[in-house]
Design an enzyme around this catalytic site. Structure first.
Site, PDB file in Angstrom:
ATOM      1  N   LYS A  66       1.170  -1.842   0.137  1.00 49.00           N
ATOM      2  CA  LYS A  66      -0.015   0.076   0.013  1.00 49.00           C
ATOM      3  C   LYS A  66       0.510   1.541   0.137  1.00 49.00           C
ATOM      4  O   LYS A  66       0.144   2.530  -0.597  1.00 49.00           O
ATOM      5  CB  LYS A  66      -0.948  -0.252   1.535  1.00 49.00           C
ATOM      6  CG  LYS A  66      -2.213  -1.135   0.932  1.00 49.00           C
ATOM      7  CD  LYS A  66      -2.535  -1.389   2.056  1.00 49.00           C
ATOM      8  CE  LYS A  66      -4.075  -2.387   2.127  1.00 49.00           C
ATOM      9  NZ  LYS A  66      -4.919  -2.803   3.491  1.00 49.00           N
ATOM     10  N   ASP A 102     -10.043   2.050   3.404  1.00 54.09           N
ATOM     11  CA  ASP A 102      -9.326   1.106   4.222  1.00 54.09           C
ATOM     12  C   ASP A 102      -9.784   2.091   5.833  1.00 54.09           C
ATOM     13  O   ASP A 102     -11.122   1.032   6.740  1.00 54.09           O
ATOM     14  CB  ASP A 102      -8.456   1.256   4.487  1.00 54.09           C
ATOM     15  CG  ASP A 102      -7.382  -0.200   3.665  1.00 54.09           C
ATOM     16  OD1 ASP A 102      -8.350  -0.612   3.276  1.00 54.09           O
ATOM     17  OD2 ASP A 102      -6.424  -0.304   4.092  1.00 54.09           O
TER      18      ASP A 102
HETATM   19  P1  ATR Z   1       0.255  -4.607   5.648  1.00 59.50           P
HETATM   20  O1  ATR Z   1      -0.396  -3.893   4.765  1.00 59.50           O
HETATM   21  O2  ATR Z   1      -0.712  -5.441   6.573  1.00 59.50           O
HETATM   22  O3  ATR Z   1       0.316  -2.884   6.871  1.00 59.50           O
HETATM   23  P2  ATR Z   1       3.329  -3.882   5.925  1.00 59.50           P
HETATM   24  O4  ATR Z   1       3.296  -2.711   5.854  1.00 59.50           O
HETATM   25  O5  ATR Z   1       3.584  -5.043   5.486  1.00 59.50           O
HETATM   26  O6  ATR Z   1       1.524  -4.338   5.316  1.00 59.50           O
HETATM   27  O7  ATR Z   1       3.219  -3.880   7.744  1.00 59.50           O
HETATM   28  C1  ATR Z   1       2.974  -4.878   8.609  1.00 59.50           C
HETATM   29  C2  ATR Z   1       2.872  -4.689   9.372  1.00 59.50           C
HETATM   30  O8  ATR Z   1       2.896  -5.842  11.096  1.00 59.50           O
HETATM   31  C3  ATR Z   1       4.388  -3.545  10.461  1.00 59.50           C
HETATM   32  O9  ATR Z   1       3.529  -2.727  11.263  1.00 59.50           O
HETATM   33  C4  ATR Z   1       4.543  -4.386  11.262  1.00 59.50           C
HETATM   34  O10 ATR Z   1       5.879  -4.340  11.722  1.00 59.50           O
HETATM   35  P3  ATR Z   1       7.543  -3.362  11.269  1.00 59.50           P
HETATM   36  O11 ATR Z   1       7.212  -2.222  10.407  1.00 59.50           O
HETATM   37  O12 ATR Z   1       8.036  -3.873  12.432  1.00 59.50           O
HETATM   38  O13 ATR Z   1       7.418  -4.539  10.270  1.00 59.50           O
HETATM   39  C5  ATR Z   1       3.481  -5.738  11.407  1.00 59.50           C
HETATM   40  N1  ATR Z   1       4.564  -6.479  11.964  1.00 59.50           N
HETATM   41  C6  ATR Z   1       4.261  -8.264  11.284  1.00 59.50           C
HETATM   42  N2  ATR Z   1       4.910  -8.355  12.093  1.00 59.50           N
HETATM   43  C7  ATR Z   1       4.833  -8.729  12.857  1.00 59.50           C
HETATM   44  C8  ATR Z   1       5.419  -8.976  13.757  1.00 59.50           C
HETATM   45  N3  ATR Z   1       5.297 -10.244  13.975  1.00 59.50           N
HETATM   46  N4  ATR Z   1       5.217  -8.498  15.208  1.00 59.50           N
HETATM   47  C9  ATR Z   1       4.679  -7.843  15.874  1.00 59.50           C
HETATM   48  N5  ATR Z   1       4.444  -6.310  14.996  1.00 59.50           N
HETATM   49  C10 ATR Z   1       4.519  -7.314  13.777  1.00 59.50           C
END
Ligand code: ATR
Length: 280
Positions: A66, A102
């Protein structure tokens, strides 16, 4: 050239969006050609150009694309600019126009379908990726109280807080400091942790008497967070299925000029998905 529509994401094979848009099309009598296209951030720009050349007229964008989608737009709606993320693209001549449906979809689901009053709710947003960015501006506009944002990677928290531009009301915090933040009336899980089978470590002290827990994910991915919410006594537990259908309807209306009725489509999908929602 006939008009094509698609959802881009990674992974995207299990996306319900093609089914939702097909159902809307049947409902309003418009044949809809809408497919799922898998693209990683590094290949997305090329995949989107190829799609445009084939007659791509509109696209939905899902995780993790996004934010990069927003950067590929020549212009964008105010709500997409405020989010720095786009989930809906509209082809405009030779360029893409970006929107983000969204947040509006989430607020419609919470306030309309689930009759939650969001006003003055002290809110915790977990995550600062594309999904979190999409919903934060509209939650603020819906009248929530203070908004606390935490994310595993703290510079993304800071970037989102800066973009939202309401320093008296929006507060960045470290995810390791959650136990010091007190109780929240609304907790929104906007991380993709559940989709990767990973657990968030959340202290029970976040939960108060009327806390609503909302996961922007649906299906299996929403189970860990909503199970935590149930075990810790949250008042309402809501997954992202309703938001998914509502944001799709707003995108559909942008592309086809007709607003579909979301209730029958939501009802059909809800019947198939684990009953994780307890607010209605
Ligand atoms: P989306 O469109 O689903 O938001 P994204 O832009 O890749 O996809 O963002 C994923 C989010 O989930 C981020 O906030 C990510 O944290 P980071 O910025 O530190 O990567 C978070 N996230 C993913 N796996 C995680 C985990 N195991 N624990 C905590 N946060 C997680």
């Amino acid at each position: 050239m006939s008009k094509h529509y698609a959802v881009f994401g990674h992974p995207v094979a299990h996306s319900l969006s093609p089914r939702i848009h097909a159902a809307f099309g049947r409902q309003v009598g418009i044949p809809v050609d809408y497919v799922a296209i898998d693209a990683e951030p590094s290949t997305f720009e090329e995949a989107l150009s190829a799609f445009a050349e084939r007659g791509g007229a509109g696209a939905n964008i899902t995780s993790p694309l996004k934010e990069v989608a927003f950067t590929l737009c020549s212009d964008a709606t105010e709500r997409a600019r405020r989010a720095g993320a786009a989930n809906t693209l509209v082809r405009n001549g030779d360029t893409w126009h970006g929107d983000n449906t969204d947040g509006a979809g989430l607020v419609r689901d919470l306030t309309g379908r689930h009759a939650l009053d969001l006003r003055a709710r002290r809110t915790l947003l977990i995550g600062a990726g594309g999904a979190a960015r999409g919903v934060a501006p509209e939650l603020l506009d819906a009248g929530i109280g203070d908004l606390f944002i935490v994310n595993r990677t703290s510079h993304r928290t800071d970037a989102l807080v800066d973009l939202l531009g309401q320093p008296g009301r929006v507060h960045p915090r470290y995810i390791d400091d959650l136990a010091a933040l007190g109780e929240f009336d609304l907790i929104v899980n906007a991380t993709s942790a559940g989709r990767a089978g990973q657990l968030l470590h959340l202290p029970p002290s976040l939960v108060g008497r009327r806390t609503a827990a909302v996961d922007l994910n649906y299906g299996e991915a929403a189970i860990p967070f909503l199970a935590w919410a149930r075990a810790n006594g949250c008042h309402d537990m809501i997954d992202g299925l309703g938001m998914l259908v509502e944001q799709a309807a707003i995108s559909f209306a942008r592309w086809h000029g007709v607003e579909p009725d979301t209730d029958p489509v939501y009802g059909e999908l809800r019947a198939e998905h684990a009953r994780l929602v307890t607010a209605d």
